[in-house]
Scaffold this motif. Structure first.
Motif, short mmCIF file in Angstrom:
data_model
loop_
_atom_site.label_atom_id
_atom_site.label_comp_id
_atom_site.label_asym_id
_atom_site.label_seq_id
_atom_site.Cartn_x
_atom_site.Cartn_y
_atom_site.Cartn_z
N UNK A 1 0.82 -1.21 0.00
CA UNK A 1 0.00 0.00 0.00
C UNK A 1 0.85 1.26 0.00
N UNK A 2 1.93 1.27 0.76
CA UNK A 2 2.85 2.40 0.77
C UNK A 2 3.50 2.61 -0.60
N UNK A 3 3.77 1.51 -1.29
CA UNK A 3 4.36 1.63 -2.63
C UNK A 3 3.39 2.29 -3.61
N UNK A 4 2.10 1.95 -3.50
CA UNK A 4 1.11 2.62 -4.36
C UNK A 4 1.07 4.11 -4.05
N UNK A 5 1.14 4.45 -2.77
CA UNK A 5 1.19 5.87 -2.39
C UNK A 5 2.37 6.56 -3.07
N UNK A 6 3.52 5.89 -3.06
CA UNK A 6 4.72 6.49 -3.65
C UNK A 6 4.57 6.71 -5.15
N UNK A 7 3.98 5.74 -5.85
CA UNK A 7 3.76 5.90 -7.29
C UNK A 7 2.85 7.10 -7.55
N UNK A 8 1.82 7.26 -6.71
CA UNK A 8 0.91 8.38 -6.90
C UNK A 8 1.59 9.71 -6.63
N UNK A 9 2.21 9.84 -5.48
CA UNK A 9 2.71 11.16 -5.07
C UNK A 9 3.86 11.64 -5.94
N UNK A 10 4.63 10.73 -6.52
CA UNK A 10 5.72 11.19 -7.39
C UNK A 10 5.21 11.67 -8.75
N UNK B 1 -3.61 10.08 -12.53
CA UNK B 1 -4.18 8.76 -12.28
C UNK B 1 -3.62 7.73 -13.25
N UNK B 2 -3.64 8.04 -14.54
CA UNK B 2 -3.21 7.07 -15.55
C UNK B 2 -1.74 6.70 -15.37
N UNK B 3 -0.89 7.70 -15.14
CA UNK B 3 0.54 7.43 -14.97
C UNK B 3 0.80 6.60 -13.72
N UNK B 4 0.11 6.91 -12.63
CA UNK B 4 0.33 6.21 -11.37
C UNK B 4 -0.14 4.76 -11.44
N UNK B 5 -1.31 4.54 -12.00
CA UNK B 5 -1.82 3.17 -12.13
C UNK B 5 -0.92 2.33 -13.04
N UNK B 6 -0.48 2.92 -14.13
CA UNK B 6 0.38 2.20 -15.07
C UNK B 6 1.66 1.75 -14.39
N UNK B 7 2.32 2.64 -13.67
CA UNK B 7 3.59 2.30 -13.03
C UNK B 7 3.38 1.28 -11.91
N UNK B 8 2.31 1.44 -11.14
CA UNK B 8 2.05 0.50 -10.04
C UNK B 8 1.75 -0.90 -10.59
N UNK C 1 -6.51 14.27 0.23
CA UNK C 1 -6.61 13.00 0.93
C UNK C 1 -6.04 11.96 -0.02
N UNK C 2 -4.84 11.47 0.28
CA UNK C 2 -4.19 10.46 -0.56
C UNK C 2 -4.87 9.13 -0.25
N UNK C 3 -5.94 8.88 -0.99
CA UNK C 3 -6.83 7.75 -0.71
C UNK C 3 -6.70 6.71 -1.81
N UNK D 1 1.25 15.13 8.20
CA UNK D 1 1.70 14.69 9.52
C UNK D 1 2.13 13.22 9.45
N UNK D 2 2.90 12.89 8.43
CA UNK D 2 3.37 11.53 8.27
C UNK D 2 2.30 10.60 7.71
N UNK D 3 2.65 9.33 7.56
CA UNK D 3 1.73 8.32 7.08
C UNK D 3 1.96 7.02 7.83
N UNK D 4 1.01 6.12 7.76
CA UNK D 4 1.14 4.84 8.44
C UNK D 4 2.08 3.93 7.65
N UNK D 5 3.13 3.49 8.31
CA UNK D 5 4.07 2.52 7.71
C UNK D 5 4.19 1.26 8.55
#
Length: 448
Positions: free
Chosen positions: A316-325, A337-344, A395-397, A430-434
């Motif tokens: 799940x954290x890896x998907x977050x990373x693909x999105x936020x970059x 969305x398209x770029x993040x889903x493709x890379x993930x 909200x990075x959901x 304020x950080x994220x759950x890891x």
């Protein structure tokens, strides 16, 4: 003596939490100070960027425009009668006028410009102010694409146009870009407060997902939801949606995405070995949070969560990373969305991304990056063409589906955290759950 020590600890914890929440009079001061900064510094910049030199916001009591609600002073909980706000930007003189066609000042920031004894007709007074300033563009809050920018009702629009001199009709434009930018843009001071607000949100989740609240085999998901709701009230805060808590466990098949938020069974008894998930947000100082976190209920003899769940959270954290970059200024939500889903997916993950703007409202205005039921991209009227702007919060959901052979089933790792996109890029507020929250928390003697 032991009981006295416990009471002292509990008092200390509550005292520390309470210090993060201001009393009502202090909240009002902060809200009005932030409003003054937004009106005097931010609004002129946004009006220049949108090429609108006059913005007229009209609402009637109990039928408030969503934009106007964010402009009222702390002591105004609603509009009064018909409240008309007029903002005029003279770029050459570098001035911003903030006027109210109302019987009284709207707080300290917006000055009343209507003397009913001199001009009994409110609409006529508004037209006098407009013709005196000769604006190039008059922005009104109507929009097909952004619901929060569509707050002008039919009656007020028709009366405005009927009273407006004909020569100004062609100058009337949608203020949607200005309205969205006003709603989505955060100031530096607001972001300082936002960090504290998300910290309180994390604290409440951490306590809810602990042995202080949950007794496995006894406590139900519904009881935890109402505990969270009551905690918010006890702290003097508000929640913008009712909390949800759901369970994934080895004996149940993965069901549709809506299960976690609507249609799940109430009063499920929480058991050892359960993976718990919550969706929770609060409102404070006119800002909102939206957070989803995960907890694992330890089985007798366990001191850690199973490795397959730890790896699931990592996924799940890896998907977050693909999105936020992929969050880059000027990109639309669909492009991100398209770029993040493709890379993930190329990395072997099974993601779903449905990130939304966050701020003055929980589901706020701005760049929409997917919806849970629109993973191929969202339609234009959902904000697809709106670009990513700096100084905005999201909200990075999202979630990723993983297969657990030990449970002989798939599960979803669902996460949501507040993130800030600024001129220097993305950061979590304020950080994220890891790491999974453990119930009960680790105790050294358990491993001995």
């Amino acid at each position: 003596m032991k009981n006295c020590y416990l009471l002292a600890c509990l008092f200390l914890v509550f005292h520390l939490e309470a210090q993060q929440v201001l009393p009502e009079n202090e909240r009002a001061r902060v809200v009005d100070e932030i409003l003054a900064e937004r009106f005097n510094k931010l609004l002129p910049e946004l009006m220049d960027a949108s090429s609108i030199d006059m913005w007229v916001v009209i609402s009637r009591e109990y039928n408030e425009d969503p934009v106007l609600r964010t402009m009222l002073p702390a002591t105004w909980l609603n509009a009064r009668r018909r409240t008309i706000l007029l903002f005029y930007r003279n770029k050459k003189k570098n001035t911003i006028e903030k006027l109210a066609v109302a019987r009284y000042n709207v707080g300290d920031n917006i000055v009343s410009a209507w003397d009913k004894e001199k001009e009994p007709d409110q609409w006529k007074r508004l037209m006098q102010l407009i013709t005196e300033r000769k604006p190039e563009k008059i922005g009104l809050n109507f929009s097909k694409d952004h619901n929060i920018a569509d707050g002008l009702d039919k009656t007020d629009y028709e009366e405005f146009m009927q009273n407006l001199p004909k020569k100004y009709h062609k100058k009337v434009v949608s203020a949607e870009q200005l309205a969205v930018r006003w709603i989505e843009t955060r100031t530096e001071r607001e972001m300082i407060i936002y960090n504290q607000l998300v910290d309180v949100t994390h604290d409440i989740i951490a306590e809810a997902f602990s042995e202080n609240v949950i007794t496995p085999g006894v406590t139900t998901t519904t009881e935890v939801e109402w505990w969270m709701r009551q905690k918010v009230t006890d702290l003097g805060l508000e929640t913008w949606f009712h909390p949800t808590v759901d369970v994934q466990r080895t004996s149940q098949e993965l069901v549709g995405h809506l299960y976690s938020f609507s249609g799940r069974p109430d009063d499920m008894v929480i058991l050892p070995g359960d993976l718990l998930h919550c969706d929770f947000g609060i409102t404070y100082l006119r800002l909102n949070t939206d957070c989803q976190e995960l907890a694992y209920v330890l089985k007798p003899g366990e001191i850690e969560a199973p490795e397959f769940l730890v790896e699931g959270l990592n996924a799940g954290n890896r998907v977050q990373d693909f999105l936020t970059k992929n969050m880059i200024v000027g990109r639309t939500g669909n492009e991100i969305l398209a770029a993040s889903l493709k890379e993930a997916r190329e990395a072997g993950l099974r993601p779903a991304i449905y990130t939304h703007p966050l701020g003055s409202y929980g589901h706020s205005a701005g760049t929409t990056i997917g919806m849970w039921d629109s993973q191929g991209g969202v339609m234009k009227d959902d904000g697809e063409n709106y670009p990513l702007n700096p100084n905005t919060v999201y909200a990075i959901e999202l979630n990723t589906t993983i297969t657990i052979p030990e449970w002989k089933r798939d599960i979803r790792i669902m996460l949501e955290e507040a993130g800030f996109f600024g001129n220097d890029g993305f950061r979590y507020v304020n950080g994220r759950q890891t790491e999974l929250l453990l119930i009960p928390r680790k105790r050294k003697h358990l491993g001995q």
